[in-house]
Design a protein around this motif. Sequence first.
Motif, PDB file in Angstrom:
ATOM      1  N   ALA A 125      52.183  43.027  45.499  1.00 19.03           N
ATOM      2  CA  ALA A 125      52.419  41.441  45.168  1.00 19.03           C
ATOM      3  C   ALA A 125      51.664  40.496  43.878  1.00 19.03           C
ATOM      4  O   ALA A 125      51.740  40.295  43.049  1.00 19.03           O
ATOM      5  N   ASP A 126      50.214  41.026  44.537  1.00 21.04           N
ATOM      6  CA  ASP A 126      49.243  39.912  43.786  1.00 21.04           C
ATOM      7  C   ASP A 126      49.169  40.433  42.007  1.00 21.04           C
ATOM      8  O   ASP A 126      48.342  39.709  41.227  1.00 21.04           O
ATOM      9  N   VAL A 127      49.534  41.837  41.998  1.00 26.98           N
ATOM     10  CA  VAL A 127      49.265  42.383  40.383  1.00 26.98           C
ATOM     11  C   VAL A 127      50.269  41.849  40.505  1.00 26.98           C
ATOM     12  O   VAL A 127      50.253  41.365  38.528  1.00 26.98           O
ATOM     13  N   GLU A 128      51.169  42.386  40.741  1.00 27.46           N
ATOM     14  CA  GLU A 128      52.962  41.229  40.196  1.00 27.46           C
ATOM     15  C   GLU A 128      52.580  39.997  40.181  1.00 27.46           C
ATOM     16  O   GLU A 128      53.265  39.737  38.421  1.00 27.46           O
ATOM     17  N   ALA A 129      52.414  39.136  40.479  1.00 24.60           N
ATOM     18  CA  ALA A 129      51.833  37.635  40.109  1.00 24.60           C
ATOM     19  C   ALA A 129      51.176  37.663  38.829  1.00 24.60           C
ATOM     20  O   ALA A 129      50.808  36.936  38.282  1.00 24.60           O
ATOM     21  N   LYS A 130      49.816  38.015  38.727  1.00 24.45           N
ATOM     22  CA  LYS A 130      48.710  38.150  37.584  1.00 24.45           C
ATOM     23  C   LYS A 130      49.972  37.996  36.334  1.00 24.45           C
ATOM     24  O   LYS A 130      49.092  37.660  35.278  1.00 24.45           O
ATOM     25  N   LYS A 131      50.838  39.376  36.530  1.00 25.47           N
ATOM     26  CA  LYS A 131      51.482  40.200  35.226  1.00 25.47           C
ATOM     27  C   LYS A 131      52.035  38.314  34.969  1.00 25.47           C
ATOM     28  O   LYS A 131      52.311  38.770  33.866  1.00 25.47           O
ATOM     29  N   LEU A 132      53.486  37.875  36.472  1.00 26.22           N
ATOM     30  CA  LEU A 132      54.291  37.557  35.593  1.00 26.22           C
ATOM     31  C   LEU A 132      53.489  36.551  35.022  1.00 26.22           C
ATOM     32  O   LEU A 132      54.073  35.155  34.070  1.00 26.22           O
ATOM     33  N   MET A 133      51.745  35.798  35.902  1.00 26.61           N
ATOM     34  CA  MET A 133      51.136  34.566  35.162  1.00 26.61           C
ATOM     35  C   MET A 133      50.994  34.779  33.669  1.00 26.61           C
ATOM     36  O   MET A 133      50.524  33.395  33.067  1.00 26.61           O
ATOM     37  N   ASN A 134      50.673  36.148  33.040  1.00 28.16           N
ATOM     38  CA  ASN A 134      50.745  35.523  31.798  1.00 28.16           C
ATOM     39  C   ASN A 134      52.055  36.328  30.904  1.00 28.16           C
ATOM     40  O   ASN A 134      51.852  35.844  29.421  1.00 28.16           O
ATOM     41  N   THR A 135      53.070  36.573  31.542  1.00 28.31           N
ATOM     42  CA  THR A 135      53.965  37.059  30.677  1.00 28.31           C
ATOM     43  C   THR A 135      55.392  36.131  31.005  1.00 28.31           C
ATOM     44  O   THR A 135      55.958  36.190  29.939  1.00 28.31           O
ATOM     45  N   SER A 136      55.468  35.520  32.273  1.00 26.86           N
ATOM     46  CA  SER A 136      56.614  34.424  31.612  1.00 26.86           C
ATOM     47  C   SER A 136      56.198  32.691  30.812  1.00 26.86           C
ATOM     48  O   SER A 136      55.714  32.119  31.352  1.00 26.86           O
ATOM     49  N   LYS A 137      57.132  33.007  30.679  1.00 28.08           N
ATOM     50  CA  LYS A 137      56.764  31.922  29.894  1.00 28.08           C
ATOM     51  C   LYS A 137      57.339  30.715  30.724  1.00 28.08           C
ATOM     52  O   LYS A 137      57.201  29.116  30.636  1.00 28.08           O
ATOM     53  N   ILE A 138      58.352  30.523  31.398  1.00 23.88           N
ATOM     54  CA  ILE A 138      58.416  29.238  32.936  1.00 23.88           C
ATOM     55  C   ILE A 138      57.126  28.983  33.579  1.00 23.88           C
ATOM     56  O   ILE A 138      56.854  27.806  33.669  1.00 23.88           O
ATOM     57  N   ILE A 139      56.071  30.134  33.965  1.00 20.46           N
ATOM     58  CA  ILE A 139      55.522  30.121  34.528  1.00 20.46           C
ATOM     59  C   ILE A 139      54.271  29.048  33.942  1.00 20.46           C
ATOM     60  O   ILE A 139      53.611  28.419  34.622  1.00 20.46           O
ATOM     61  N   GLN A 140      54.405  30.380  32.888  1.00 22.55           N
ATOM     62  CA  GLN A 140      53.382  28.776  31.781  1.00 22.55           C
ATOM     63  C   GLN A 140      53.616  27.786  31.728  1.00 22.55           C
ATOM     64  O   GLN A 140      52.643  26.776  31.794  1.00 22.55           O
ATOM     65  N   LYS A 141      54.388  27.384  31.533  1.00 18.11           N
ATOM     66  CA  LYS A 141      54.979  26.134  30.964  1.00 18.11           C
ATOM     67  C   LYS A 141      54.396  24.800  32.353  1.00 18.11           C
ATOM     68  O   LYS A 141      54.002  23.875  32.069  1.00 18.11           O
ATOM     69  N   GLU A 142      55.467  24.833  33.532  1.00 18.81           N
ATOM     70  CA  GLU A 142      55.139  24.402  34.835  1.00 18.81           C
ATOM     71  C   GLU A 142      53.308  24.649  35.182  1.00 18.81           C
ATOM     72  O   GLU A 142      52.881  23.807  35.109  1.00 18.81           O
TER      73      GLU A 142
END
Length: 197
Positions: free
Chosen positions: A30-47
């Motif tokens: 989960a930690d590895v996937e979370a780090k990836k998503l924090m760099n690739t998900s526009k929704i996460i970036q925006k929030e």
Amino acid sequence: MIVGLTGGIGSGKTTIAKMFHELGVSIYIADVEAKKLMNTSKIIQKELIETFGDETYVDGELNRSYLSNIVFNNPEELQKINAIVHPRVGEHFKSWYHERRNEAYIIKEVAILFENGSYTQCDKIITVVAPIEARFRRLIQRDQTTREAIQSRMNNQWSDAKKTALSDYIIHNDNLAKAKEQVKKIHQEILLNSEKI
């Protein structure tokens, strides 16, 4: 079957996950996937930018040191990050698991499996424990950090006693050869159980 794998910081969860992977088990970290998503998900970036400001990202990359300084010794701020990131990791895991649902079992490794309540979605739970001094040693070496910083992170996690009370299996990770034997034994037991379902 979803098997949750957790343990306190520095207990060696990732090492244990690799041992299961060597036995042919699919692992979701989960930690590895979370780090990836924090760099690739526009929704996460925006929030995250809306919550913590423009400095959260530099040239589209997550500014880890900036965020680390905000959450250090500040559980409320950490909760804000988790509230943004964890639901997206949960959605990502569902689609990942859907592709592997025919496997006997998969392992979902989550540092805060109990703390964030996701243990309720697991069929079985494995908790990795290790002597406290060994954990400090590993983390100081791995993260080039201080005992104080490690203790602060440990304070945000449940105690081993609280975790093991809710676990189906406990792996004592103070000796790699012995840990490997425990992994093999648990693997066989889970395979037997999955055949009965």
